[in-house]
Design a protein around this motif. Structure first.
Motif, PDB file in Angstrom:
ATOM      1  N   LYS A 108       0.843  -1.198   0.000  1.00  0.00           N
ATOM      2  CA  LYS A 108       0.000   0.000   0.000  1.00  0.00           C
ATOM      3  C   LYS A 108       0.876   1.245   0.000  1.00  0.00           C
ATOM      4  O   LYS A 108       2.007   1.224   0.481  1.00  0.00           O
ATOM      5  N   GLN A 109       0.325   2.328  -0.546  1.00  0.00           N
ATOM      6  CA  GLN A 109       1.071   3.591  -0.597  1.00  0.00           C
ATOM      7  C   GLN A 109       1.550   4.008   0.780  1.00  0.00           C
ATOM      8  O   GLN A 109       2.708   4.377   0.956  1.00  0.00           O
ATOM      9  N   ALA A 110       0.680   3.944   1.748  1.00  0.00           N
ATOM     10  CA  ALA A 110       1.042   4.382   3.101  1.00  0.00           C
ATOM     11  C   ALA A 110       2.180   3.535   3.667  1.00  0.00           C
ATOM     12  O   ALA A 110       3.086   4.060   4.318  1.00  0.00           O
ATOM     13  N   GLU A 111       2.161   2.230   3.387  1.00  0.00           N
ATOM     14  CA  GLU A 111       3.211   1.341   3.877  1.00  0.00           C
ATOM     15  C   GLU A 111       4.555   1.671   3.235  1.00  0.00           C
ATOM     16  O   GLU A 111       5.571   1.783   3.920  1.00  0.00           O
ATOM     17  N   LEU A 112       4.560   1.849   1.903  1.00  0.00           N
ATOM     18  CA  LEU A 112       5.806   2.184   1.213  1.00  0.00           C
ATOM     19  C   LEU A 112       6.326   3.540   1.661  1.00  0.00           C
ATOM     20  O   LEU A 112       7.512   3.700   1.928  1.00  0.00           O
ATOM     21  N   ALA A 113       5.425   4.495   1.766  1.00  0.00           N
ATOM     22  CA  ALA A 113       5.824   5.839   2.202  1.00  0.00           C
ATOM     23  C   ALA A 113       6.473   5.782   3.584  1.00  0.00           C
ATOM     24  O   ALA A 113       7.512   6.410   3.816  1.00  0.00           O
ATOM     25  N   ASP A 114       5.879   5.000   4.475  1.00  0.00           N
ATOM     26  CA  ASP A 114       6.437   4.859   5.816  1.00  0.00           C
ATOM     27  C   ASP A 114       7.827   4.223   5.777  1.00  0.00           C
ATOM     28  O   ASP A 114       8.732   4.667   6.478  1.00  0.00           O
ATOM     29  N   ARG A 115       7.993   3.205   4.930  1.00  0.00           N
ATOM     30  CA  ARG A 115       9.282   2.519   4.829  1.00  0.00           C
ATOM     31  C   ARG A 115      10.406   3.450   4.377  1.00  0.00           C
ATOM     32  O   ARG A 115      11.547   3.295   4.801  1.00  0.00           O
ATOM     33  N   ILE A 116      10.073   4.392   3.470  1.00  0.00           N
ATOM     34  CA  ILE A 116      11.128   5.269   2.954  1.00  0.00           C
ATOM     35  C   ILE A 116      11.124   6.648   3.606  1.00  0.00           C
ATOM     36  O   ILE A 116      11.898   7.518   3.226  1.00  0.00           O
ATOM     37  N   GLY A 117      10.256   6.820   4.598  1.00  0.00           N
ATOM     38  CA  GLY A 117      10.283   8.034   5.409  1.00  0.00           C
ATOM     39  C   GLY A 117       9.679   9.269   4.765  1.00  0.00           C
ATOM     40  O   GLY A 117      10.182  10.380   4.979  1.00  0.00           O
ATOM     41  N   ILE A 118       8.611   9.064   3.983  1.00  0.00           N
ATOM     42  CA  ILE A 118       7.917  10.214   3.398  1.00  0.00           C
ATOM     43  C   ILE A 118       6.423  10.091   3.674  1.00  0.00           C
ATOM     44  O   ILE A 118       5.937   9.036   4.061  1.00  0.00           O
ATOM     45  N   ASP A 119       5.698  11.166   3.449  1.00  0.00           N
ATOM     46  CA  ASP A 119       4.256  11.176   3.592  1.00  0.00           C
ATOM     47  C   ASP A 119       3.631  10.454   2.397  1.00  0.00           C
ATOM     48  O   ASP A 119       4.115  10.582   1.271  1.00  0.00           O
ATOM     49  N   TYR A 120       2.540   9.720   2.623  1.00  0.00           N
ATOM     50  CA  TYR A 120       1.916   8.989   1.522  1.00  0.00           C
ATOM     51  C   TYR A 120       1.375   9.929   0.443  1.00  0.00           C
ATOM     52  O   TYR A 120       1.305   9.563  -0.729  1.00  0.00           O
ATOM     53  N   LYS A 121       1.027  11.151   0.818  1.00  0.00           N
ATOM     54  CA  LYS A 121       0.560  12.121  -0.183  1.00  0.00           C
ATOM     55  C   LYS A 121       1.696  12.517  -1.119  1.00  0.00           C
ATOM     56  O   LYS A 121       1.491  12.731  -2.308  1.00  0.00           O
ATOM     57  N   TYR A 122       2.898  12.602  -0.585  1.00  0.00           N
ATOM     58  CA  TYR A 122       4.072  12.895  -1.406  1.00  0.00           C
ATOM     59  C   TYR A 122       4.331  11.735  -2.367  1.00  0.00           C
ATOM     60  O   TYR A 122       4.607  11.939  -3.542  1.00  0.00           O
ATOM     61  N   LEU A 123       4.228  10.502  -1.854  1.00  0.00           N
ATOM     62  CA  LEU A 123       4.396   9.333  -2.713  1.00  0.00           C
ATOM     63  C   LEU A 123       3.330   9.334  -3.811  1.00  0.00           C
ATOM     64  O   LEU A 123       3.638   9.061  -4.973  1.00  0.00           O
ATOM     65  N   SER A 124       2.120   9.670  -3.462  1.00  0.00           N
ATOM     66  CA  SER A 124       1.051   9.742  -4.459  1.00  0.00           C
ATOM     67  C   SER A 124       1.387  10.748  -5.554  1.00  0.00           C
ATOM     68  O   SER A 124       1.186  10.475  -6.742  1.00  0.00           O
ATOM     69  N   SER A 125       1.939  11.880  -5.172  1.00  0.00           N
ATOM     70  CA  SER A 125       2.302  12.898  -6.170  1.00  0.00           C
ATOM     71  C   SER A 125       3.484  12.456  -7.027  1.00  0.00           C
ATOM     72  O   SER A 125       3.585  12.823  -8.195  1.00  0.00           O
ATOM     73  N   LEU A 126       4.374  11.614  -6.470  1.00  0.00           N
ATOM     74  CA  LEU A 126       5.463  11.037  -7.274  1.00  0.00           C
ATOM     75  C   LEU A 126       4.884  10.056  -8.287  1.00  0.00           C
ATOM     76  O   LEU A 126       5.272  10.049  -9.459  1.00  0.00           O
ATOM     77  N   GLU A 127       3.955   9.218  -7.824  1.00  0.00           N
ATOM     78  CA  GLU A 127       3.386   8.191  -8.687  1.00  0.00           C
ATOM     79  C   GLU A 127       2.565   8.777  -9.831  1.00  0.00           C
ATOM     80  O   GLU A 127       2.458   8.159 -10.887  1.00  0.00           O
ATOM     81  N   THR A 128       1.998   9.933  -9.644  1.00  0.00           N
ATOM     82  CA  THR A 128       1.218  10.559 -10.713  1.00  0.00           C
ATOM     83  C   THR A 128       2.055  11.507 -11.564  1.00  0.00           C
ATOM     84  O   THR A 128       1.568  12.039 -12.563  1.00  0.00           O
ATOM     85  N   GLY A 129       3.297  11.716 -11.157  1.00  0.00           N
ATOM     86  CA  GLY A 129       4.178  12.598 -11.921  1.00  0.00           C
ATOM     87  C   GLY A 129       4.016  14.069 -11.614  1.00  0.00           C
ATOM     88  O   GLY A 129       4.593  14.920 -12.285  1.00  0.00           O
ATOM     89  N   ARG A 130       3.223  14.397 -10.601  1.00  0.00           N
ATOM     90  CA  ARG A 130       3.053  15.797 -10.223  1.00  0.00           C
ATOM     91  C   ARG A 130       4.285  16.355  -9.528  1.00  0.00           C
ATOM     92  O   ARG A 130       4.526  17.557  -9.546  1.00  0.00           O
ATOM     93  N   ARG A 131       5.065  15.458  -8.903  1.00  0.00           N
ATOM     94  CA  ARG A 131       6.317  15.854  -8.255  1.00  0.00           C
ATOM     95  C   ARG A 131       7.446  15.054  -8.861  1.00  0.00           C
ATOM     96  O   ARG A 131       7.254  13.938  -9.315  1.00  0.00           O
ATOM     97  N   ARG A 132       8.638  15.618  -8.841  1.00  0.00           N
ATOM     98  CA  ARG A 132       9.822  14.939  -9.363  1.00  0.00           C
ATOM     99  C   ARG A 132      10.555  14.255  -8.227  1.00  0.00           C
ATOM    100  O   ARG A 132      10.679  14.797  -7.140  1.00  0.00           O
TER     101      ARG A 132
END
Length: 111
Positions: free
Chosen positions: A22-46
């Motif tokens: 899950k996004q939240a699980e991966l985000a937690d593992r790498i030390g970021i917020d899941y919303k940031y991971l979501s923005s990476l996955e959609t290409g909104r953030r680099r």
């Protein structure tokens, strides 16, 4: 040639889903917020190189896969990289196949 961050993000998302993380699980593992991971996955953030390295480690893949959509062209390296994408059960089955092929070819060489 520029980096297509939408495609990079799509590959991150695809790989995460393949591993049933899950996004939240991966985000937690790498030390970021899941919303940031979501923005990476959609290409909104680099992504940064450091973030990409963490994602590669957690998702058992390579930079090549995320950036280019493929893994190295050298057969041995490609096999090694592809093995990183396999589950432990798949790896055990692959070892059995390799051992079977090696034994079969060894028998053919001795004839």
């Amino acid at each position: 040639m520029g980096i297509n961050y939408v495609r990079v993000g799509s590959r991150i998302s695809q790989r995460r889903k393949e591993l049933k993380i899950k996004q939240a699980e991966l985000a937690d593992r790498i030390g970021i917020d899941y919303k940031y991971l979501s923005s990476l996955e959609t290409g909104r953030r680099r992504t940064t190189l450091e973030m990409l390295a963490s994602l590669c480690q957690e998702l058992n893949t390579t930079y090549d896969y995320f950036l280019l959509g493929n893994i190295r062209k050298n057969m041995e390296e490609n096999i090694m990289d592809s093995l990183m994408l396999c589950s432990e059960a798949d790896k055990e089955m692959i070892v059995e196949i390799i051992n079977f092929c090696a034994e079969r070819n060894k028998n053919n060489l001795t004839k």
